[in-house]
Design an enzyme around this catalytic site. Structure first.
Site, PDB file in Angstrom:
ATOM      1  CG  ASP A  41       5.570  -0.737   5.922  1.00 16.42           C
ATOM      2  OD1 ASP A  41       4.923  -1.564   5.262  1.00 16.42           O
ATOM      3  OD2 ASP A  41       6.680  -0.286   5.541  1.00 16.42           O
ATOM      4  CG  ASN A  67      23.122  -3.935  -0.508  1.00 18.35           C
ATOM      5  OD1 ASN A  67      23.456  -3.465  -1.589  1.00 18.35           O
ATOM      6  ND2 ASN A  67      22.086  -4.751  -0.384  1.00 18.35           N
ATOM      7  N   GLY A  76      14.962  -6.816   5.242  1.00 18.96           N
ATOM      8  CA  GLY A  76      14.606  -5.663   6.092  1.00 18.96           C
ATOM      9  C   GLY A  76      13.867  -4.553   5.385  1.00 18.96           C
ATOM     10  CG  ASP A  97      17.571  -2.584   0.416  1.00 14.91           C
ATOM     11  OD1 ASP A  97      18.688  -3.051   0.183  1.00 14.91           O
ATOM     12  OD2 ASP A  97      16.972  -1.816  -0.372  1.00 14.91           O
ATOM     13  CB  SER A 138      23.534   0.163  11.002  1.00 12.83           C
ATOM     14  OG  SER A 138      24.231   0.543   9.825  1.00 12.83           O
ATOM     15  N   GLY A 195      19.348  -3.558  12.105  1.00 13.56           N
ATOM     16  CA  GLY A 195      18.763  -4.882  11.865  1.00 13.56           C
ATOM     17  C   GLY A 195      19.843  -5.857  11.471  1.00 13.56           C
ATOM     18  CE1 TYR A 233      24.558  -4.989   6.058  1.00 12.49           C
ATOM     19  CE2 TYR A 233      24.771  -2.607   5.956  1.00 12.49           C
ATOM     20  CZ  TYR A 233      24.775  -3.840   5.327  1.00 12.49           C
ATOM     21  OH  TYR A 233      24.978  -3.920   3.974  1.00 12.49           O
TER      22      TYR A 233
HETATM   23  N1  APR Z   1       9.629   0.060   8.014  1.00  9.56           N
HETATM   24  C1  APR Z   1      10.403   0.637   8.972  1.00  9.56           C
HETATM   25  N2  APR Z   1      11.443   0.032   9.554  1.00  9.56           N
HETATM   26  C2  APR Z   1      11.703  -1.242   9.174  1.00  9.56           C
HETATM   27  C3  APR Z   1      10.951  -1.915   8.180  1.00  9.56           C
HETATM   28  C4  APR Z   1       9.866  -1.207   7.599  1.00  9.56           C
HETATM   29  N3  APR Z   1       9.078  -1.762   6.659  1.00  9.56           N
HETATM   30  N4  APR Z   1      11.475  -3.166   8.016  1.00  9.56           N
HETATM   31  C5  APR Z   1      12.503  -3.268   8.877  1.00  9.56           C
HETATM   32  N5  APR Z   1      12.647  -2.127   9.578  1.00  9.56           N
HETATM   33  C6  APR Z   1      13.635  -1.796  10.615  1.00  9.56           C
HETATM   34  C7  APR Z   1      14.305  -2.946  11.316  1.00  9.56           C
HETATM   35  O1  APR Z   1      13.506  -3.423  12.394  1.00  9.56           O
HETATM   36  C8  APR Z   1      15.582  -2.289  11.817  1.00  9.56           C
HETATM   37  O2  APR Z   1      15.334  -1.628  13.054  1.00  9.56           O
HETATM   38  O3  APR Z   1      14.693  -1.130   9.951  1.00  9.56           O
HETATM   39  C9  APR Z   1      15.872  -1.219  10.754  1.00  9.56           C
HETATM   40  C10 APR Z   1      17.033  -1.513   9.835  1.00  9.56           C
HETATM   41  O4  APR Z   1      17.143  -2.910   9.664  1.00  9.56           O
HETATM   42  P1  APR Z   1      17.555  -3.534   8.239  1.00  9.56           P
HETATM   43  O5  APR Z   1      16.494  -3.279   7.267  1.00  9.56           O
HETATM   44  O6  APR Z   1      17.972  -4.942   8.510  1.00  9.56           O
HETATM   45  O7  APR Z   1      18.809  -2.674   7.765  1.00  9.56           O
HETATM   46  P2  APR Z   1      20.333  -2.714   8.232  1.00  9.56           P
HETATM   47  O8  APR Z   1      20.499  -3.256   9.617  1.00  9.56           O
HETATM   48  O9  APR Z   1      20.854  -1.341   7.938  1.00  9.56           O
HETATM   49  O10 APR Z   1      21.001  -3.766   7.239  1.00  9.56           O
HETATM   50  C11 APR Z   1      21.137  -3.392   5.891  1.00  9.56           C
HETATM   51  O11 APR Z   1      20.072  -5.398   5.156  1.00  9.56           O
HETATM   52  O12 APR Z   1      18.162  -5.461   3.920  1.00  9.56           O
HETATM   53  C12 APR Z   1      19.535  -5.540   3.844  1.00  9.56           C
HETATM   54  O13 APR Z   1      20.106  -4.755   1.659  1.00  9.56           O
HETATM   55  C13 APR Z   1      20.134  -4.434   3.038  1.00  9.56           C
HETATM   56  O14 APR Z   1      22.343  -5.369   3.042  1.00  9.56           O
HETATM   57  C14 APR Z   1      21.520  -4.370   3.614  1.00  9.56           C
HETATM   58  C15 APR Z   1      21.289  -4.660   5.085  1.00  9.56           C
END
Ligand code: APR
Length: 166
Positions: free
Chosen positions: A7, A21, A29, A31, A114, A116, A118
């Site tokens: 994490d 974002n 995610g 964020d 990106s 997750g 995205y």
């Molecule tokens: N620690 C490490 N990695 C994580 C964690 C964490 N606590 N939580 C999620 N992830 C991983 C996900 O599994 C994924 O592989 O981070 C990666 C990015 O996923 P997202 O968080 O969904 O980010 P992204 O795909 O860039 O989408 C960004 O999602 O949360 C919103 O505000 C954010 O609008 C923006 C969008």
């Protein structure tokens, strides 16, 4: 460069990178995890920054997290690959390294930007991440360690495969 399953909010590094974002408004995610770990003061700090373009980065304190700083990177939404997504994703990694170097930060942890919400294809994203960091690090001699933090089984394998091919 290393790969860890963890994490990102609990890592003790100079800076974690957030997958944000363009409004820097928090979300789900990673964020959401970072905003939950810090609380309202991060939301206020992000709001004061006034947003960030796709491919860009912004810096805030890490507040009560164990990282000194947070670099907020805005990755591209995957739209099929013909919308400059690869360059915009590479820009997130490159600009985050430049910003860390400017701030004399020596250790960094990246999530899979990106990959997750995205929707970026994981294998291609891992290639872009490792290749961009490897090609930018020679310009950022103050950075001692970059960690790719994975939350998905496939991402770990893709990262490790890319590191071996360097
Ligand atoms: N620690 C490490 N990695 C994580 C964690 C964490 N606590 N939580 C999620 N992830 C991983 C996900 O599994 C994924 O592989 O981070 C990666 C990015 O996923 P997202 O968080 O969904 O980010 P992204 O795909 O860039 O989408 C960004 O999602 O949360 C919103 O505000 C954010 O609008 C923006 C969008």
């Amino acid at each position: 460069m290393t790969v860890v399953w963890d994490d990102i909010t609990i890592l003790t590094v100079g800076t974690v990178v957030n997958a944000a974002n363009s409004a820097l408004a928090g979300g789900g995610g990673v964020d959401g995890a970072i905003h939950r770990a810090v609380g309202a003061e991060l939301y206020d700090a992000c709001r004061a920054l006034g947003g960030c373009p796709v491919g860009g980065v912004r810096l805030t304190s890490g507040f009560k997290m164990s990282s000194d700083y947070i670099i907020h990177a805005v990755g591209p939404v995957w739209e099929g690959g013909d919308n400059n997504e690869a360059e915009l994703l590479a820009s997130c990694y490159r600009e985050a390294l430049y910003l860390a170097e400017d701030e004399e930060i020596t250790t960094m942890a990246f999530p899979s930007i990106s990959c997750g919400i995205y929707g970026y294809p994981h294998e291609e994203a891992a290639r872009i991440a490792v290749q961009t960091v490897a090609s930018t690090l020679p310009e950022c001699l103050g950075i001692e360690m970059v960690t790719f933090v994975t939350y998905d089984q496939d991402m770990e394998e893709f990262y490790l495969g890319e590191l071996e091919s360097l």
